[in-house]
Write a protein that holds these residues in place. Structure first.
Motif, PDB file in Angstrom:
ATOM      1  N   GLY A   1       0.787  -1.219   0.000  1.00  0.00           N
ATOM      2  CA  GLY A   1       0.000   0.000   0.000  1.00  0.00           C
ATOM      3  C   GLY A   1       0.820   1.270   0.000  1.00  0.00           C
ATOM      4  O   GLY A   1       0.319   2.335  -0.272  1.00  0.00           O
ATOM      5  N   ASN A   2       2.102   1.184   0.350  1.00  0.00           N
ATOM      6  CA  ASN A   2       3.041   2.304   0.308  1.00  0.00           C
ATOM      7  C   ASN A   2       2.541   3.510   1.099  1.00  0.00           C
ATOM      8  O   ASN A   2       2.536   4.633   0.624  1.00  0.00           O
ATOM      9  CB  ASN A   2       3.354   2.679  -1.139  1.00  0.00           C
ATOM     10  CG  ASN A   2       4.712   3.303  -1.248  1.00  0.00           C
ATOM     11  OD1 ASN A   2       5.581   3.051  -0.429  1.00  0.00           O
ATOM     12  ND2 ASN A   2       4.912   4.124  -2.254  1.00  0.00           N
ATOM     13  N   THR A   3       2.134   3.277   2.316  1.00  0.00           N
ATOM     14  CA  THR A   3       1.707   4.340   3.221  1.00  0.00           C
ATOM     15  C   THR A   3       2.667   4.370   4.405  1.00  0.00           C
ATOM     16  O   THR A   3       2.779   3.374   5.119  1.00  0.00           O
ATOM     17  CB  THR A   3       0.278   4.069   3.741  1.00  0.00           C
ATOM     18  OG1 THR A   3      -0.574   3.873   2.616  1.00  0.00           O
ATOM     19  CG2 THR A   3      -0.233   5.204   4.573  1.00  0.00           C
TER      20      THR A   3
ATOM     21  N   HIS B   1       0.341   0.996  11.465  1.00  0.00           N
ATOM     22  CA  HIS B   1      -1.008   0.725  11.944  1.00  0.00           C
ATOM     23  C   HIS B   1      -0.966  -0.296  13.077  1.00  0.00           C
ATOM     24  O   HIS B   1      -0.006  -1.041  13.228  1.00  0.00           O
ATOM     25  CB  HIS B   1      -1.873   0.172  10.803  1.00  0.00           C
ATOM     26  CG  HIS B   1      -2.137   1.177   9.720  1.00  0.00           C
ATOM     27  ND1 HIS B   1      -3.089   2.149   9.835  1.00  0.00           N
ATOM     28  CD2 HIS B   1      -1.553   1.354   8.519  1.00  0.00           C
ATOM     29  CE1 HIS B   1      -3.090   2.892   8.744  1.00  0.00           C
ATOM     30  NE2 HIS B   1      -2.161   2.419   7.925  1.00  0.00           N
TER      31      HIS B   1
ATOM     32  N   ALA C   1      -2.244  -0.886   5.794  1.00  0.00           N
ATOM     33  CA  ALA C   1      -1.280  -0.453   4.790  1.00  0.00           C
ATOM     34  C   ALA C   1       0.015  -0.003   5.465  1.00  0.00           C
ATOM     35  O   ALA C   1       0.020   0.457   6.600  1.00  0.00           O
ATOM     36  CB  ALA C   1      -1.867   0.690   3.967  1.00  0.00           C
TER      37      ALA C   1
ATOM     38  N   ALA D   1       4.620   0.657   4.449  1.00  0.00           N
ATOM     39  CA  ALA D   1       5.628   0.913   3.425  1.00  0.00           C
ATOM     40  C   ALA D   1       6.897   0.146   3.775  1.00  0.00           C
ATOM     41  O   ALA D   1       7.195  -0.079   4.945  1.00  0.00           O
ATOM     42  CB  ALA D   1       5.931   2.399   3.313  1.00  0.00           C
TER      43      ALA D   1
ATOM     44  N   TRP E   1       9.484   2.585  -0.721  1.00  0.00           N
ATOM     45  CA  TRP E   1       9.574   4.010  -0.440  1.00  0.00           C
ATOM     46  C   TRP E   1      10.607   4.676  -1.350  1.00  0.00           C
ATOM     47  O   TRP E   1      10.388   5.767  -1.872  1.00  0.00           O
ATOM     48  CB  TRP E   1       9.915   4.234   1.028  1.00  0.00           C
ATOM     49  CG  TRP E   1       9.726   5.650   1.426  1.00  0.00           C
ATOM     50  CD1 TRP E   1      10.698   6.556   1.682  1.00  0.00           C
ATOM     51  CD2 TRP E   1       8.493   6.336   1.558  1.00  0.00           C
ATOM     52  NE1 TRP E   1      10.141   7.761   1.982  1.00  0.00           N
ATOM     53  CE2 TRP E   1       8.781   7.658   1.911  1.00  0.00           C
ATOM     54  CE3 TRP E   1       7.166   5.969   1.408  1.00  0.00           C
ATOM     55  CZ2 TRP E   1       7.800   8.614   2.114  1.00  0.00           C
ATOM     56  CZ3 TRP E   1       6.193   6.919   1.613  1.00  0.00           C
ATOM     57  CH2 TRP E   1       6.511   8.211   1.960  1.00  0.00           C
TER      58      TRP E   1
END
Length: 129
Positions: free
Chosen positions: A59-61, A65, A71, A73, A78
């Motif tokens: 998800g490259n966030t 979480h 999501a 990274a 990155w």
């Protein structure tokens, strides 16, 4: 790996009355252990390098979480997604190059650890026979 275990080893285990399960557990797996460990480490190293696929799946966030399925990274994703926007002046490009250096160090470290594990496993198996 498992297919390369000598047939004589399998037949010897069966000759002394081992069941099929015991043959696999006591003769085949100990003999193939170094190959299994090596293949696992190569797979882990390859997963580190699969940048685009990992970026799409993860998800490259850049947020951590509470859920394992949220999501996130990775370092390669990155770098791949941010390098085009990085200017040659400022810290952004330097930070990305620093991340690349960390990634290379992790990859070399993983390769060294895998070599040690495979060697140690091969010595253990060799000492047991």
């Amino acid at each position: 790996m498992i297919a390369t275990v000598p047939r004589d080893l399998r037949e010897a285990a069966k000759a002394i009355g081992a069941t099929r399960y015991e043959t696999i557990r006591l003769a085949v797996l100990p003999s193939a252990r170094s190959g299994i460990v090596g293949a696992s480490m190569i797979g882990l190293g390859r997963a580190l390098g699969e940048t685009i696929a990992v970026s799409l799946v993860v998800g490259n966030t850049p947020i951590i979480h509470g859920s394992l399925f949220g999501a996130g990274a990775t370092i390669p994703s990155w770098i791949a997604s941010s390098f085009r926007e990085a200017t040659s002046t400022g810290l952004h490009r330097s930070a990305l190059l620093g991340l690349a250096l960390i990634l290379v160090a992790l990859t070399f470290g993983l390769a060294a650890v895998s070599r040690l594990l495979v060697g140690r496993t091969a010595r253990t198996v060799g000492a047991g026979t």
